[in-house]
Motif scaffolding. Structure first.
Motif, PDB file in Angstrom:
ATOM      1  N   GLU A   1       4.709  11.514  -6.454  1.00 58.73           N
ATOM      2  CA  GLU A   1       5.123  11.767  -7.830  1.00 58.73           C
ATOM      3  C   GLU A   1       4.141  11.169  -8.824  1.00 58.73           C
ATOM      4  O   GLU A   1       3.865  11.748  -9.879  1.00 58.73           O
ATOM      5  N   SER A   2       3.574  10.011  -8.483  1.00 64.68           N
ATOM      6  CA  SER A   2       2.662   9.332  -9.411  1.00 64.68           C
ATOM      7  C   SER A   2       1.351  10.082  -9.581  1.00 64.68           C
ATOM      8  O   SER A   2       0.659   9.932 -10.593  1.00 64.68           O
ATOM      9  N   ALA A   3       0.990  10.894  -8.597  1.00 64.96           N
ATOM     10  CA  ALA A   3      -0.298  11.592  -8.624  1.00 64.96           C
ATOM     11  C   ALA A   3      -0.179  13.044  -9.084  1.00 64.96           C
ATOM     12  O   ALA A   3      -1.165  13.632  -9.542  1.00 64.96           O
ATOM     13  N   LYS A   4       1.011  13.566  -8.963  1.00 66.51           N
ATOM     14  CA  LYS A   4       1.207  14.982  -9.280  1.00 66.51           C
ATOM     15  C   LYS A   4       0.805  15.277 -10.719  1.00 66.51           C
ATOM     16  O   LYS A   4       1.114  14.528 -11.629  1.00 66.51           O
ATOM     17  N   ASP A   5       0.106  16.366 -10.908  1.00 68.71           N
ATOM     18  CA  ASP A   5      -0.319  16.868 -12.228  1.00 68.71           C
ATOM     19  C   ASP A   5      -1.503  16.122 -12.827  1.00 68.71           C
ATOM     20  O   ASP A   5      -2.051  16.551 -13.829  1.00 68.71           O
ATOM     21  N   ARG A   6      -1.890  14.976 -12.237  1.00 73.27           N
ATOM     22  CA  ARG A   6      -3.031  14.232 -12.781  1.00 73.27           C
ATOM     23  C   ARG A   6      -4.173  14.119 -11.783  1.00 73.27           C
ATOM     24  O   ARG A   6      -5.343  14.045 -12.176  1.00 73.27           O
ATOM     25  N   PHE A   7      -3.836  14.065 -10.504  1.00 76.19           N
ATOM     26  CA  PHE A   7      -4.846  13.875  -9.468  1.00 76.19           C
ATOM     27  C   PHE A   7      -4.984  15.151  -8.644  1.00 76.19           C
ATOM     28  O   PHE A   7      -4.011  15.891  -8.459  1.00 76.19           O
TER      29      PHE A   7
ATOM     30  N   ARG B   1       0.853  -1.180   0.000  1.00 77.62           N
ATOM     31  CA  ARG B   1       0.000   0.000   0.000  1.00 77.62           C
ATOM     32  C   ARG B   1       0.893   1.236   0.000  1.00 77.62           C
ATOM     33  O   ARG B   1       1.890   1.317   0.714  1.00 77.62           O
ATOM     34  N   GLU B   2       0.509   2.223  -0.801  1.00 81.35           N
ATOM     35  CA  GLU B   2       1.308   3.440  -0.915  1.00 81.35           C
ATOM     36  C   GLU B   2       0.418   4.676  -0.856  1.00 81.35           C
ATOM     37  O   GLU B   2      -0.736   4.654  -1.249  1.00 81.35           O
ATOM     38  N   LEU B   3       1.007   5.747  -0.366  1.00 83.10           N
ATOM     39  CA  LEU B   3       0.307   7.029  -0.308  1.00 83.10           C
ATOM     40  C   LEU B   3       0.144   7.590  -1.716  1.00 83.10           C
ATOM     41  O   LEU B   3       1.066   7.521  -2.532  1.00 83.10           O
TER      42      LEU B   3
END
Length: 116
Positions: free
Chosen positions: A61-67, A45-47
């Motif tokens: 980083e995975s969510a930045k600019d999209r979420f 599980r990851e934030l």
């Protein structure tokens, strides 16, 4: 105690959008931070993103600019608007509420599947 319930998951094609909701109830006055986490098959599980009671937001980083994370205090609800979804976003998304007592509460999760 605090209870959190997620909703809004589903199946979407790559490039699509979904909005997740997390409704909090119980001792909501004690919540000082809420966050979205996700767990993909075979992974930990990851934030994804978090937001404090003061409105400070953190994105991985995975969510930045999209979420986009947000909260409606009047409705005791937190949201996660997810755009430009990718297959690697496929996971069970969990809501977490952290309280001033240092206790964290988890929802049961909502499944997001991104596939063509």
């Amino acid at each position: 105690q605090v209870q959190v319930v997620e909703s809004g998951g589903g199946s979407v094609q790559p490039g699509g959008s979904l909005r997740l909701s997390c409704a909090a109830s119980g001792s909501i006055f004690s919540i000082n931070v809420m966050g979205w986490y996700r767990q993909a098959p075979g992974k930990e599980r990851e934030l994804v993103a978090s937001i404090t009671s003061g409105g400070q937001k953190i994105y991985t980083e995975s969510a930045k600019d999209r979420f986009t994370i947000s909260r409606d205090n009047a409705k005791n609800t937190m949201y996660l608007q997810m755009n430009s979804l990718k297959p690697e976003d496929t996971a069970v998304y969990y809501c977490n509420a952290g309280t001033t007592f240092g206790i964290h509460y988890w929802g049961k999760g909502t499944l997001v599947t991104v596939s063509s």
